[in-house]
Design an enzyme around this catalytic site. Structure first.
Site: not given
Ligand code: TXD
Length: 321
Positions: A18-19, A91, A97, A104, A128-129, A160, A184
């Site tokens: 994944g770029a 998304r 979702r 994905n 990846t989500n 965070r 997550h």
């Protein structure tokens, strides 16, 4: 045009699949810190080639000779030490979702299958989500030992929390360590008791109201950035968090980092990947650390786990169809 040959890429070797924003920023961190050579793979070969070429040119100015190849050809990835999966779609408006999970899951299954053929001994980090369930999927598809598989999220969520604590107290970010466990998602579990300023728990420096506010902001940290950016999601901090994991593995530093790890009874949970502190070394996850949690913290962790289990069920339904 510059066509890199396989001889350019030496060891240690990291494959980043994944770029996009996270993948290319992570590739930049890895080569500019001279940690390893990078093979950047994308389904859009020219995108990966373009990013790689740009980074090679930056390398002339950043004064390093790490090599980076952009390609859609997995033979370049042969014998990678670590594989990082960032491939996927974000998304979009109107996409549920569950739609995201379906799309994905297909992408992550495909890239995992292709990558492991060439690097059967690699450690794999999923980004990846939806993160926790994609990590589970990579484990199932790869057939690798669970110690070789992990997901990146906890360290990002902790960064965070650290940044918000520093802003609130008006102090250096580097003196702060923070711990965030769980999935997550909205149900992640930031742990103020285990978050400190040079060893001083933040519970001694901030009142309950302030801590609750920072915890909430951490939980919404991803969404806050998505809203501000207007297109795409966060990538600088995600790439930095992934870099720390890759480095600890490659250099066998054995750092304790919150990652999505396979649980086998720890915290009373079984057969899922979820964020917990773990020691990362050359073989992947050396061990999961079990910390003492209050009844309330443990119950929050179990709620988060229940929502991941729900997603794993959905994933199984998709895969059986
Ligand atoms: O904490 C975390 N884990 C996260 C997760 C933090 C930030 C981003 N998070 C997730 O990572 C995000 O929701 C996405 O699922 C991934 C990647 O995020 P990024 O911001 O980098 O997305 P991009 O810029 O859309 O890049 C995705 C790239 C893009 O170049 C596609 O062409 C490529 O993935 N892609 C593929 N590459 C190879 N093979 C296949 N099949 C493929 N499909 C898409």
């Amino acid at each position: 045009m510059f066509k890199p040959s396989k001889h350019y890429i030496s060891h240690p070797r990291i494959t980043v699949i994944g770029a996009g924003n996270v993948g290319s920023t992570l590739a930049q961190r890895i080569v500019e810190k001279t940690l390893a050579d990078v093979v950047l793979v994308d389904v859009i070969a020219s995108k990966a080639e373009g990013v790689a070429l740009d980074l090679m040119q930056a390398g002339a100015l950043e004064n390093h000779d790490r090599q980076i190849i952009g390609t859609d050809d997995y033979t370049f990835t042969k014998d990678s030490d670590v594989i990082v999966i960032t491939a996927g779609v974000p998304r979009k408006d109107g996409m549920s979702r569950d739609d995201l999970l379906r799309i994905n899951a297909k992408i992550v299954t495909e890239v995992t299958r292709k990558a492991i053929v060439h690097s059967p001994n690699a450690v794999i980090i999923t980004i990846t989500n939806p993160l926790d369930v994609m990590t589970y999927l990579v484990w199932e598809v790869s057939g690798f030992a669970p110690q070789k598989i992990m997901g990146m999220a906890g360290m990002l969520d902790a960064s965070r929390f650290q940044a918000f604590i520093a802003m609130e107290l008006g102090i250096s970010r580097t003196d702060i360590t923070a711990m965030v466990m769980g999935g997550h998602g909205d149900l992640m579990v930031p742990l103020p008791r285990y978050s400190t300023v040079n060893g001083i728990p933040i519970t001694e420096l901030l009142n309950t109201e302030a801590i609750a506010r920072l915890v909430e902001r951490t939980r919404n940290g991803g969404a806050e950035i998505v809203k501000l950016l207007q297109t795409g999601s966060a990538y600088f901090a995600p790439a930095s968090a992934a870099y720390q994991m890759v480095e600890s593995i490659l250099q066998n530093r054995r750092r304790i980092i919150p990652v999505a790890a396979y649980l086998q009874g720890e915290y009373g949970l079984d057969h899922l990947f979820m964020g917990v502190p773990a020691q990362l070394g050359q073989h992947g996850i050396d061990r999961v650390i079990e910390m003492g949690l209050s009844a309330q913290e443990l119950s929050a962790l179990h709620s988060s786990a229940a929502s991941i289990q729900e997603n794993i069920k959905k994933l199984k339904n998709i895969r059986e169809r």
